[in-house]
Motif scaffolding. Structure first.
Motif, short mmCIF file in Angstrom:
data_model
loop_
_atom_site.label_atom_id
_atom_site.label_comp_id
_atom_site.label_asym_id
_atom_site.label_seq_id
_atom_site.Cartn_x
_atom_site.Cartn_y
_atom_site.Cartn_z
N GLN A 102 33.55 33.84 42.05
CA GLN A 102 34.52 34.09 40.98
C GLN A 102 35.39 35.30 41.32
O GLN A 102 36.59 35.33 41.02
N SER B 140 43.96 34.50 43.19
CA SER B 140 44.96 34.32 42.13
C SER B 140 45.90 35.52 42.06
O SER B 140 47.12 35.36 41.99
N ARG B 141 45.35 36.72 42.12
CA ARG B 141 46.17 37.92 41.95
C ARG B 141 46.99 38.24 43.20
O ARG B 141 48.01 38.91 43.11
N TRP C 20 39.24 37.48 33.41
CA TRP C 20 39.11 36.36 34.34
C TRP C 20 37.68 35.80 34.32
O TRP C 20 37.46 34.60 34.21
N PHE D 65 39.41 35.26 41.85
CA PHE D 65 40.26 36.22 41.14
C PHE D 65 41.23 36.88 42.12
O PHE D 65 42.43 36.99 41.86
N THR E 211 49.40 41.50 34.35
CA THR E 211 49.27 41.88 35.76
C THR E 211 50.36 42.86 36.18
O THR E 211 50.67 42.96 37.37
N ASP F 6 41.72 43.03 33.38
CA ASP F 6 42.18 41.74 33.91
C ASP F 6 41.02 40.99 34.56
O ASP F 6 40.84 39.78 34.36
N TYR F 7 40.21 41.69 35.31
CA TYR F 7 39.06 41.08 35.99
C TYR F 7 38.04 40.59 34.97
O TYR F 7 37.50 39.47 35.09
N GLN G 192 36.57 33.66 31.34
CA GLN G 192 37.10 32.31 31.20
C GLN G 192 36.44 31.33 32.17
O GLN G 192 36.82 30.17 32.25
#
Length: 321
Positions: free
Chosen positions: A152, A159-160, A195, A156, A172, A191-192, A198
């Motif tokens: 995960q 994605s970032r 993430w 992450f 972000t 933010d992490y 979810q």
């Protein structure tokens, strides 16, 4: 039952991939001497022989055409796994609607990941796992759960690395150069955590729990038999491996009474105009072993670039000697 169809079925449904596997085993010493590759090769051809036998018994010779991949499914592979030799013909006798329902039940996140995952991400995860396996704590109750967290975390990062201002918005904004005050690690932490909330770990998370190594961890992920901490930092001066290793000591303290694994997530604010290192160069394992300690702690350091220039503004680095 679920892994076998995803792996074998990939070759069974695609004659070209099967031909490449056959050739690789014949000409690549690293594969020819690998027991797992040989077992996979034997299992695939055994399944093909089973299906071909069933097909010849139920299909007139005049039908023609290459049937490889047309008679095979996850359902067939699962039945074959349980030793049902006429799996293909058994599946064909089932009503089409029942076949579709049973096929859909065999899909889950792991199967979808095997079908659509990023090969380089999976390769990097395997590399990290091999390093982490050097710890005496790397057993099923601890190594397995930590692998979930590691996956995960890497998703992450992926994605970032890619997300732009339009899609990321204010969430972000800490990743983009604004010309003002350098962002703190708090937005990265938030933010992490969002993430992780979810994904599959949503029910295992705590933010900033106290009494962890006499301090407060940024993120705690609590499984039944082990828990893991993620520490978030920012770096404005030295985001090299040696530079970020200075923070690994704090991350190691949070593992003192638990499994010897932790994650340090670092926001790199030193990105040059030639761009940041790629994703696969920005996650690695550091071993931290203090004096009089029997075994090292294994801290995965993940570097996330902030102030990353837009692709059109990225300069080309000089040739390396």
């Amino acid at each position: 039952m679920l892994i076998r169809p995803a792996i074998e079925g990939t070759f069974l449904r695609d004659a070209n991939r099967l031909a490449l596997l056959d050739r690789a085993l014949a000409h690549d010493p690293s594969l020819a001497d690998d027991d797992a590759a040989q077992q996979l090769h034997a299992a695939i051809h055994a399944a093909i022989n089973t299906v071909n036998t069933a097909s010849r018994a139920t299909t007139p010779p005049s039908a023609g055409g290459d049937r490889l991949g047309k008679e095979l499914s996850r359902l067939t592979a699962v039945l074959h796994h349980f030793g049902i030799e006429d799996a293909a013909s058994l599946v064909k006798r089932a009503p089409p609607h029942l076949q579709e329902v049973m096929e859909s039940l065999l899909w889950n996140d792991e199967i979808a990941q095997a079908e659509t995952g990023n090969i380089k991400v999976e390769r990097k995860l395997k590399e990290l796992q091999r390093e982490l396996a050097g710890s005496p704590d790397w057993s099923g109750p601890m190594g397995g759960p930590f692998t979930i967290l590691l996956r995960q975390t890497m998703l992450f990062l992926a994605s970032r690395y890619n997300i732009g201002a339009t899609m990321g918005g204010q969430r972000t904004a800490y990743l983009r150069s604004s010309g003002g005050t350098a962002p703190l690690e708090k937005p990265l932490h938030q933010d992490y955590f969002e993430w992780l909330s979810q994904g599959p770990l949503y029910n295992t998370l705590q933010a900033e729990p106290i009494n962890r190594g006499r301090g407060r961890a940024d993120v705690l992920v609590r499984f039944r038999n082990a828990s893991f901490c993620v520490e978030c930092k920012r770096e404005q001066a030295d985001a090299t491996r040696d530079g970020l290793r200075t923070y690994a000591g704090q991350a190691a303290v949070y593992t003192d009474t638990d499994a010897a694994f932790g994650i340090l997530l670092a926001l790199d604010l030193t990105t040059p105009t030639s761009g940041s290192p790629d994703l696969f160069s920005s996650i690695w394992v550091e071993r931290v072993q203090r004096e009089r300690e029997d075994d090292p702690r294994y801290i995965v350091i993940a570097r996330l670039p902030g102030n990353k220039p837009h692709p059109s503004a990225t300069t080309t680095p000089p040739r390396r000697p």
